[in-house]
Design an enzyme around this catalytic site. Sequence first.
Site, mmCIF file in Angstrom:
data_model
loop_
_atom_site.group_PDB
_atom_site.id
_atom_site.type_symbol
_atom_site.label_atom_id
_atom_site.label_comp_id
_atom_site.label_asym_id
_atom_site.label_seq_id
_atom_site.Cartn_x
_atom_site.Cartn_y
_atom_site.Cartn_z
ATOM 1 N N SER A 146 0.828 -1.200 0.000
ATOM 2 C CA SER A 146 0.000 0.000 0.000
ATOM 3 C C SER A 146 0.866 1.256 0.000
ATOM 4 C CB SER A 146 -0.966 -0.048 1.180
ATOM 5 O OG SER A 146 -1.941 0.952 1.045
ATOM 6 N N ASP A 305 -2.429 6.512 -3.682
ATOM 7 C CA ASP A 305 -1.254 5.785 -3.183
ATOM 8 C C ASP A 305 -0.846 4.712 -4.197
ATOM 9 O OD1 ASP A 305 -3.270 3.922 -2.778
ATOM 10 O OD2 ASP A 305 -2.665 3.392 -0.753
ATOM 11 N N ASP A 307 -1.007 1.486 -4.648
ATOM 12 C CA ASP A 307 -1.928 0.453 -5.157
ATOM 13 C C ASP A 307 -3.328 1.002 -5.429
ATOM 14 O OD1 ASP A 307 -2.443 0.644 -2.382
ATOM 15 O OD2 ASP A 307 -3.300 -1.362 -2.338
ATOM 16 N N ASP A 309 -5.770 2.305 -3.687
ATOM 17 C CA ASP A 309 -6.984 2.069 -2.900
ATOM 18 C C ASP A 309 -7.307 3.266 -2.009
ATOM 19 O OD1 ASP A 309 -4.962 1.638 -1.044
ATOM 20 O OD2 ASP A 309 -5.750 -0.266 -0.303
#
Length: 579
Positions: A146, A305, A307, A309
């Site tokens: 993340s 960010d 990834d 999400d």
Amino acid sequence: MDWKINYKKWKQFAALDRQLKEKLEELESDNKQLEDSFYKTLEFGTGGIRGELGPGTNRMNIYTIRKASEGLARYIEQYGEEAKMRGVVIAYDSRFKSPEFAMEAARTLGQHGIQAYVFESLRSTPELSFAVRYLHAYCGIVITASHNPPEYNGFKVYGKDGAQLPPAAADEVIVKVNEVEDELTVAVGNVEDLKAKGLITMIGETVDQAYLKQLQTINVNKDIIKEVADDFKIVYTPLHGTGNIPVRRGLEGIGFKYVQVVKEQELPDSSFSTVQSPNPEEHAAFELAIQYGEESNADMLLGTDPDTDRVGVAVRNGKGVFEVLTGNQVGALLLNYLITEKQKLNELPKHATVLKTIVTSEIGRDIAAAHELETIDTLTGFKFIGEKIKEFEETGEKRFLFGYEESYGYLIGDFVRDKDAVQACLLIAEVGAYYKSKNMTLYEGLLSIFEKYGYYKETLESLTLKGKDGVEQINAILAAFRENPPAEMIGKAVLAIEDYQASKRMMGKQEEVIHLPKSNVLKYKLEDGAWFCLRPSGTEPKIKFYFGVKEESLEASEKLVLELQNAVMDRVKEEINRH
């Protein structure tokens, strides 16, 4: 276990990966680092594993990835041939070793005759969640850490509904992972052989198009976008991650004409070289986007960010300066718009329900209640929101409207079952367009919500306490607050204590059961709607402290929340010093 036993086993393993062998030799001059790399096995928690890259049982490397994948393979095997044929979708982000780890997972699964669908290049976490559902797969894996610093990577597991595994299923996988005795000797298949047998299938554009098509259903009123599209300016930064293509395609698809990307942060970069941390929660991540915004006179800045999400949003405040909104503020804007606009269009479903976490602002509950909608709290972690959506689907008693958490995670369309920054970018841009059509900035829109529901203000403080000592300090802090709870803070009496480990809410001498899974979290509710909460992170060596207040002006709420934060953290520091 003595860490030296693990270390010796690795040192003597003749077939050790060459790069890891070299790194191990470098570590031998640093006894503390060496011990930290081997003193325990990287734990497979409820969401998977996450840790620093490097050699050792307590690090992310091809062997710990194989161990996690082997455990998952054994879990899937229990459910028979159909589960194996449905297989596992694997996505990865822009971090160091992400493509290699994705293929190691596929090789391990393939060895068990389990089908793996591997994305041909980096993709976002929400698209992985979508792909599990779209391909009717049995599980999903995403290789990401993340928004952690560049030295981290991770392995997250998803169930067949596209949500992160709920506690019961995660526990089953954890048992299987822990049964793998030696990570160094996990058998893996050959990539070309597995492709030839059809056990590794590369995927990409077909899934992208299906996901993009669903994204077009997120916006509520295209006419609002049309009205201001010619002069509504967005600056977007993917922070070197996976968001660049889906966010731009999505915004263009619903009619936004001016989306400028921060060039220096557009392309994937495992070092995240232009930021200290690729975390849109940290205002420093927006420095370049703010420069672009000033030059182009942008209405809104968006940052996702690695990834994709989580999304951060910055807008001009009352002084004309770009300010990064909090996750709670963005959540309030999204929720308020969804409810009011859908009501106007007569599209608000019956029994529409809002989902939020226990550390998310109470303003969402107030907004929902004003429109006679229910808000349900879950534990922190979007998997619990995903679990509730599945429950609504099965019982048909409630309809999911919106789910969010204070840490910049939002979900609007349940074709994804995890937080989705692409969806959130599309909707927050529409909300910005709505206020622009009323000659208001998004910030003025936020103030109008506060004016109606009260000036809510929340803050968060994190303490990073690494290694064995850190774990002991975190446990000591929680024990001190649990065993000797404060009766008041900043002159406000503690009205209720919620102990999620003990599943009980204590109000003086009264006790109530909390019907949520057990979690080592403490929440204290004070007079006048103030509260604070202590929660150790499940994925990082951190303990987080959350604070919230409600006052009659922005200045009063900002002052009070700071007082509360200082008072709690003073006590925390005392405990650390005592320990």
